[in-house]
Design a protein around this motif. Structure first.
Motif, PDB file in Angstrom:
ATOM      1  N   TYR A  27      36.579  27.086  42.615  1.00  0.00           N
ATOM      2  CA  TYR A  27      36.024  28.428  42.773  1.00  0.00           C
ATOM      3  C   TYR A  27      36.949  29.566  42.350  1.00  0.00           C
ATOM      4  CZ  TYR A  27      32.391  26.097  45.428  1.00  0.00           C
ATOM      5  OH  TYR A  27      31.375  25.278  45.807  1.00  0.00           O
ATOM      6  N   ILE A  28      38.171  29.280  41.969  1.00  0.00           N
ATOM      7  CA  ILE A  28      39.171  30.327  41.748  1.00  0.00           C
ATOM      8  C   ILE A  28      38.772  31.330  40.674  1.00  0.00           C
ATOM      9  CG2 ILE A  28      40.620  29.093  40.066  1.00  0.00           C
ATOM     10  CD1 ILE A  28      42.052  31.069  42.971  1.00  0.00           C
ATOM     11  N   ASN A  29      38.027  30.938  39.687  1.00  0.00           N
ATOM     12  CA  ASN A  29      37.670  31.845  38.604  1.00  0.00           C
ATOM     13  C   ASN A  29      36.261  32.410  38.704  1.00  0.00           C
ATOM     14  OD1 ASN A  29      40.142  31.806  37.092  1.00  0.00           O
ATOM     15  ND2 ASN A  29      39.657  29.691  36.586  1.00  0.00           N
ATOM     16  N   ASP A  30      35.595  32.161  39.818  1.00  0.00           N
ATOM     17  CA  ASP A  30      34.252  32.707  40.011  1.00  0.00           C
ATOM     18  C   ASP A  30      34.313  34.219  40.206  1.00  0.00           C
ATOM     19  OD1 ASP A  30      33.305  30.159  39.856  1.00  0.00           O
ATOM     20  OD2 ASP A  30      32.601  30.046  41.925  1.00  0.00           O
ATOM     21  N   SER A  31      33.225  34.857  39.890  1.00  0.00           N
ATOM     22  CA  SER A  31      33.140  36.310  40.099  1.00  0.00           C
ATOM     23  C   SER A  31      32.988  36.608  41.589  1.00  0.00           C
ATOM     24  CB  SER A  31      31.943  36.873  39.349  1.00  0.00           C
ATOM     25  OG  SER A  31      30.740  36.438  39.964  1.00  0.00           O
ATOM     26  N   ALA A  32      33.153  37.866  41.950  1.00  0.00           N
ATOM     27  CA  ALA A  32      33.012  38.272  43.346  1.00  0.00           C
ATOM     28  C   ALA A  32      31.613  37.957  43.874  1.00  0.00           C
ATOM     29  CB  ALA A  32      33.309  39.756  43.487  1.00  0.00           C
ATOM     30  N   ALA A  33      30.602  38.166  43.055  1.00  0.00           N
ATOM     31  CA  ALA A  33      29.228  37.882  43.486  1.00  0.00           C
ATOM     32  C   ALA A  33      29.042  36.389  43.745  1.00  0.00           C
ATOM     33  CB  ALA A  33      28.233  38.364  42.437  1.00  0.00           C
ATOM     34  N   GLU A  34      29.598  35.563  42.884  1.00  0.00           N
ATOM     35  CA  GLU A  34      29.483  34.115  43.070  1.00  0.00           C
ATOM     36  C   GLU A  34      30.218  33.681  44.329  1.00  0.00           C
ATOM     37  OE1 GLU A  34      29.226  32.455  38.520  1.00  0.00           O
ATOM     38  OE2 GLU A  34      31.121  33.323  39.191  1.00  0.00           O
ATOM     39  N   LEU A  35      31.388  34.260  44.575  1.00  0.00           N
ATOM     40  CA  LEU A  35      32.142  33.914  45.774  1.00  0.00           C
ATOM     41  C   LEU A  35      31.424  34.352  47.036  1.00  0.00           C
ATOM     42  CD1 LEU A  35      35.750  34.724  44.567  1.00  0.00           C
ATOM     43  CD2 LEU A  35      34.736  32.465  44.900  1.00  0.00           C
ATOM     44  N   GLU A  36      30.773  35.502  46.999  1.00  0.00           N
ATOM     45  CA  GLU A  36      30.009  35.964  48.154  1.00  0.00           C
ATOM     46  C   GLU A  36      28.841  35.027  48.439  1.00  0.00           C
ATOM     47  OE1 GLU A  36      28.875  40.030  47.653  1.00  0.00           O
ATOM     48  OE2 GLU A  36      30.950  40.719  47.591  1.00  0.00           O
ATOM     49  N   GLU A  37      28.234  34.505  47.398  1.00  0.00           N
ATOM     50  CA  GLU A  37      27.128  33.561  47.571  1.00  0.00           C
ATOM     51  C   GLU A  37      27.618  32.275  48.240  1.00  0.00           C
ATOM     52  OE1 GLU A  37      24.026  31.007  44.809  1.00  0.00           O
ATOM     53  OE2 GLU A  37      24.900  32.848  43.989  1.00  0.00           O
ATOM     54  N   VAL A  38      28.747  31.764  47.782  1.00  0.00           N
ATOM     55  CA  VAL A  38      29.326  30.554  48.376  1.00  0.00           C
ATOM     56  C   VAL A  38      29.702  30.810  49.834  1.00  0.00           C
ATOM     57  CG1 VAL A  38      31.297  28.972  48.296  1.00  0.00           C
ATOM     58  CG2 VAL A  38      30.137  29.613  46.188  1.00  0.00           C
ATOM     59  N   GLN A  39      30.297  31.971  50.090  1.00  0.00           N
ATOM     60  CA  GLN A  39      30.684  32.321  51.456  1.00  0.00           C
ATOM     61  C   GLN A  39      29.464  32.355  52.361  1.00  0.00           C
ATOM     62  OE1 GLN A  39      33.327  35.740  52.045  1.00  0.00           O
ATOM     63  NE2 GLN A  39      31.892  36.475  53.547  1.00  0.00           N
ATOM     64  N   ALA A  40      28.388  32.937  51.899  1.00  0.00           N
ATOM     65  CA  ALA A  40      27.157  33.005  52.695  1.00  0.00           C
ATOM     66  C   ALA A  40      26.634  31.609  53.007  1.00  0.00           C
ATOM     67  CB  ALA A  40      26.108  33.823  51.957  1.00  0.00           C
ATOM     68  N   LYS A  41      26.695  30.713  52.034  1.00  0.00           N
ATOM     69  CA  LYS A  41      26.241  29.335  52.253  1.00  0.00           C
ATOM     70  C   LYS A  41      27.099  28.634  53.298  1.00  0.00           C
ATOM     71  CE  LYS A  41      24.284  28.641  47.662  1.00  0.00           C
ATOM     72  NZ  LYS A  41      24.420  27.932  46.376  1.00  0.00           N
ATOM     73  N   ILE A  42      28.412  28.851  53.226  1.00  0.00           N
ATOM     74  CA  ILE A  42      29.324  28.217  54.182  1.00  0.00           C
ATOM     75  C   ILE A  42      29.045  28.717  55.589  1.00  0.00           C
ATOM     76  CG2 ILE A  42      31.747  28.081  54.904  1.00  0.00           C
ATOM     77  CD1 ILE A  42      32.423  28.066  51.854  1.00  0.00           C
ATOM     78  N   PHE A  43      28.877  30.036  55.753  1.00  0.00           N
ATOM     79  CA  PHE A  43      28.569  30.581  57.074  1.00  0.00           C
ATOM     80  C   PHE A  43      27.246  30.042  57.584  1.00  0.00           C
ATOM     81  CE2 PHE A  43      31.443  34.391  56.241  1.00  0.00           C
ATOM     82  CZ  PHE A  43      32.423  33.938  57.110  1.00  0.00           C
ATOM     83  N   SER A  44      26.271  29.942  56.713  1.00  0.00           N
ATOM     84  CA  SER A  44      24.970  29.426  57.104  1.00  0.00           C
ATOM     85  C   SER A  44      25.090  27.997  57.611  1.00  0.00           C
ATOM     86  CB  SER A  44      24.008  29.499  55.925  1.00  0.00           C
ATOM     87  OG  SER A  44      22.776  28.906  56.254  1.00  0.00           O
ATOM     88  N   LEU A  45      25.811  27.173  56.879  1.00  0.00           N
ATOM     89  CA  LEU A  45      25.997  25.789  57.281  1.00  0.00           C
ATOM     90  C   LEU A  45      26.764  25.694  58.603  1.00  0.00           C
ATOM     91  CD1 LEU A  45      26.891  24.149  53.856  1.00  0.00           C
ATOM     92  CD2 LEU A  45      24.810  23.788  55.199  1.00  0.00           C
ATOM     93  N   ALA A  46      27.766  26.528  58.770  1.00  0.00           N
ATOM     94  CA  ALA A  46      28.576  26.501  59.988  1.00  0.00           C
ATOM     95  C   ALA A  46      27.730  26.817  61.216  1.00  0.00           C
ATOM     96  CB  ALA A  46      29.733  27.477  59.864  1.00  0.00           C
TER      97      ALA A  46
END
Length: 50
Positions: A27-46
């Motif tokens: 994920y290191i080279n993803d854009s801020a929008a892509e990282l926010e999407e991943v973060q949202a998925k992680i929080f949802s799963l948690a």
């Protein structure tokens, strides 16, 4: 984190806070929008598991 070298971010995540290096590299080279999407998925799963 504009203006910060990717290598600095990588080292902080993997060495300082012991993040999984495979995930960081994925994920290191993803854009801020892509990282926010991943973060949202992680929080949802948690919160689903509770």
């Amino acid at each position: 984190m504009q203006g910060v070298k990717v290598s600095t971010i990588h080292d902080f995540l993997t060495f300082d806070i012991q993040a999984n290096e495979r995930l960081v590299n994925k994920y290191i080279n993803d854009s801020a929008a892509e990282l926010e999407e991943v973060q949202a998925k992680i929080f949802s799963l948690a919160f689903e598991e509770r």
